[in-house]
Design a protein around this motif. Structure first.
Motif, mmCIF file in Angstrom:
data_model
loop_
_atom_site.group_PDB
_atom_site.id
_atom_site.type_symbol
_atom_site.label_atom_id
_atom_site.label_comp_id
_atom_site.label_asym_id
_atom_site.label_seq_id
_atom_site.Cartn_x
_atom_site.Cartn_y
_atom_site.Cartn_z
ATOM 1 N N ASP A 213 -2.269 -6.238 13.248
ATOM 2 C CA ASP A 213 -1.880 -4.971 13.863
ATOM 3 C C ASP A 213 -0.399 -4.678 13.644
ATOM 4 O O ASP A 213 -0.013 -3.547 13.309
ATOM 5 N N LEU A 214 0.429 -5.689 13.836
ATOM 6 C CA LEU A 214 1.873 -5.491 13.642
ATOM 7 C C LEU A 214 2.182 -5.158 12.184
ATOM 8 O O LEU A 214 3.070 -4.337 11.896
ATOM 9 N N ALA A 215 1.439 -5.775 11.260
ATOM 10 C CA ALA A 215 1.671 -5.508 9.839
ATOM 11 C C ALA A 215 1.246 -4.093 9.463
ATOM 12 O O ALA A 215 1.909 -3.436 8.642
ATOM 13 N N PHE A 216 0.149 -3.599 10.040
ATOM 14 C CA PHE A 216 -0.310 -2.248 9.721
ATOM 15 C C PHE A 216 0.702 -1.195 10.180
ATOM 16 O O PHE A 216 0.861 -0.165 9.522
ATOM 17 N N ALA A 217 1.370 -1.433 11.293
ATOM 18 C CA ALA A 217 2.288 -0.455 11.879
ATOM 19 C C ALA A 217 3.717 -0.627 11.408
ATOM 20 O O ALA A 217 4.642 -0.090 12.018
ATOM 21 N N ALA A 218 3.906 -1.365 10.324
ATOM 22 C CA ALA A 218 5.236 -1.602 9.740
ATOM 23 C C ALA A 218 5.146 -1.341 8.237
ATOM 24 O O ALA A 218 4.059 -1.158 7.686
ATOM 25 N N PRO A 219 6.269 -1.286 7.540
ATOM 26 C CA PRO A 219 6.203 -1.155 6.070
ATOM 27 C C PRO A 219 5.353 -2.269 5.466
ATOM 28 O O PRO A 219 5.478 -3.431 5.832
ATOM 29 N N TRP A 220 4.471 -1.889 4.543
ATOM 30 C CA TRP A 220 3.520 -2.841 3.983
ATOM 31 C C TRP A 220 4.146 -3.819 2.988
ATOM 32 O O TRP A 220 3.568 -4.855 2.712
ATOM 33 N N GLY A 221 5.287 -3.485 2.427
ATOM 34 C CA GLY A 221 5.931 -4.395 1.479
ATOM 35 C C GLY A 221 5.602 -4.119 0.027
ATOM 36 O O GLY A 221 5.967 -4.898 -0.860
ATOM 37 N N PHE A 222 4.929 -3.007 -0.248
ATOM 38 C CA PHE A 222 4.657 -2.585 -1.618
ATOM 39 C C PHE A 222 4.387 -1.088 -1.596
ATOM 40 O O PHE A 222 4.116 -0.501 -0.549
ATOM 41 N N GLU A 223 4.469 -0.466 -2.766
ATOM 42 C CA GLU A 223 4.209 0.964 -2.896
ATOM 43 C C GLU A 223 2.865 1.177 -3.597
ATOM 44 O O GLU A 223 2.531 0.473 -4.552
ATOM 45 N N LEU A 224 2.114 2.137 -3.121
ATOM 46 C CA LEU A 224 0.814 2.407 -3.728
ATOM 47 C C LEU A 224 0.937 2.804 -5.187
ATOM 48 O O LEU A 224 0.056 2.495 -6.010
ATOM 49 N N ASP A 225 2.026 3.495 -5.539
ATOM 50 C CA ASP A 225 2.167 3.925 -6.936
ATOM 51 C C ASP A 225 2.534 2.784 -7.871
ATOM 52 O O ASP A 225 2.672 2.985 -9.079
ATOM 53 N N ALA A 226 2.663 1.553 -7.311
ATOM 54 C CA ALA A 226 2.873 0.379 -8.162
ATOM 55 C C ALA A 226 1.553 -0.159 -8.718
ATOM 56 O O ALA A 226 1.562 -1.034 -9.588
ATOM 57 N N ILE A 227 0.436 0.361 -8.234
ATOM 58 C CA ILE A 227 -0.873 -0.140 -8.665
ATOM 59 C C ILE A 227 -1.207 0.413 -10.047
ATOM 60 O O ILE A 227 -1.200 1.621 -10.256
ATOM 61 N N ARG A 228 -1.521 -0.483 -10.972
ATOM 62 C CA ARG A 228 -1.785 -0.098 -12.354
ATOM 63 C C ARG A 228 -3.122 -0.639 -12.848
ATOM 64 O O ARG A 228 -3.285 -0.907 -14.023
ATOM 65 N N ARG A 229 -4.067 -0.833 -11.958
ATOM 66 C CA ARG A 229 -5.388 -1.312 -12.367
ATOM 67 C C ARG A 229 -6.444 -0.485 -11.637
ATOM 68 O O ARG A 229 -6.128 0.223 -10.682
#
Length: 286
Positions: A213-229
């Motif tokens: 829960d704490l992780a969902f309500a904080a910055p995830w630590g990556f950007e969605l636009d970094a996904i390349r697959r």
């Protein structure tokens, strides 16, 4: 088969395997709260299923303060320990963001990922994150925003209620979260599986649930636009655990993803009905 693997930082991860031993490996990220136990209906020809208890759940050591991105290192270590040369991954509900973290951060041996009824980032632009959730989730995430000191005792209370319930009582436990589709589905084998997964994940304490829960309500630590697959997004329209607005937001913000948005489905119906189709999609992108 269940085993424990050692992680480089000294923690351990409990891993559950099923399906074809010589099949293509697919790593499963369980929901919140739950565990990595596998459901017999997920068996798919040519697939080796690998579930694991996320840090702090079941037999896996807690990683206090983890963000969503932290799961990628655990999955890479899991793949090393099991000798996986190539694999795909999917996550359901709270496992969805963790599958996306792997899509963004794991190495080239990860071929494709799927997010099923996964939440969007807390700060998602233009999304009212809580709108459409059942009352239980509204209370839970209100406490999440208050911090760990208030969230922990509340989730320990919820944990105790879940552990003393029966599969037949899950309708009461999830009262405000069940739409018509999920209420109809949550019987028999699915109720047994859902209850058993939760009991295993929470048997020691609610630490994994708190950390999720704490992780969902904080910055995830990556950007969605970094996904390349290749990425697949699946969302039901009759979902009060994770409202359909989350799936629609992810579908419009994940570059090049494929989306299956179906108003007839709920949240739990995805677990019951769609996993073999997800496996087929992942195999086609392997």
């Amino acid at each position: 088969m269940t085993r424990s693997i050692a992680l480089p930082d000294g923690r351990s991860l409990e891993v559950h395997e099923g399906g074809a031993a010589d099949g293509f490996p697919i790593v499963v990220h369980h929901g919140t709260p739950s565990s990595g136990l596998l459901y017999e209906r997920w068996a798919t020809e040519g697939v080796r299923l690998v579930g694991f208890d996320r840090a702090g759940y079941g037999g896996s050591t807690r990683n206090h303060g983890r963000n969503v991105a932290a799961v990628a290192a655990d999955v890479e270590a899991l793949a090393d320990a099991l000798g996986l040369e190539r694999f795909a991954t999917w996550g359901i509900s709270g496992g969805g963001p963790h599958a996306l973290a792997c899509a963004a951060l794991c190495g080239e041996r990860l071929t494709a990922a799927a997010s099923l009824a996964g939440v969007a980032p807390w700060d998602a632009d233009g999304l009212d994150w809580l709108a459409g959730m059942g009352e239980e989730n509204l209370v839970e995430f209100g406490l999440t925003l208050e911090g760990e000191a208030l969230l922990t005792p509340a989730l320990e209370h919820e944990r105790a209620e879940m552990l003393t319930s029966t599969p037949e009582e899950l309708h009461r436990v999830f009262e405000t979260l069940l739409g018509d589709a999920d209420r109809a589905a949550l019987t028999g084998a699915l109720a047994e599986y859902t209850h058993g997964c939760g009991a295993h994940g929470l048997e020691a304490d609610a630490a994994g649930w708190v950390d999720d829960d704490l992780a969902f309500a904080a910055p995830w630590g990556f950007e969605l636009d970094a996904i390349r697959r290749p990425v697949l997004v699946i969302q039901g329209g009759d979902d009060r655990f994770v409202p359909p607005s989350h799936g629609a937001w992810l579908a419009s913000h994940l570059p090049g993803c494929e989306a299956w948005l179906d108003d007839a489905h709920g949240h739990l119906t995805l677990v019951e009905d769609l996993i073999p189709d997800v496996h087929a999609w992942l195999l086609a992108h392997s």
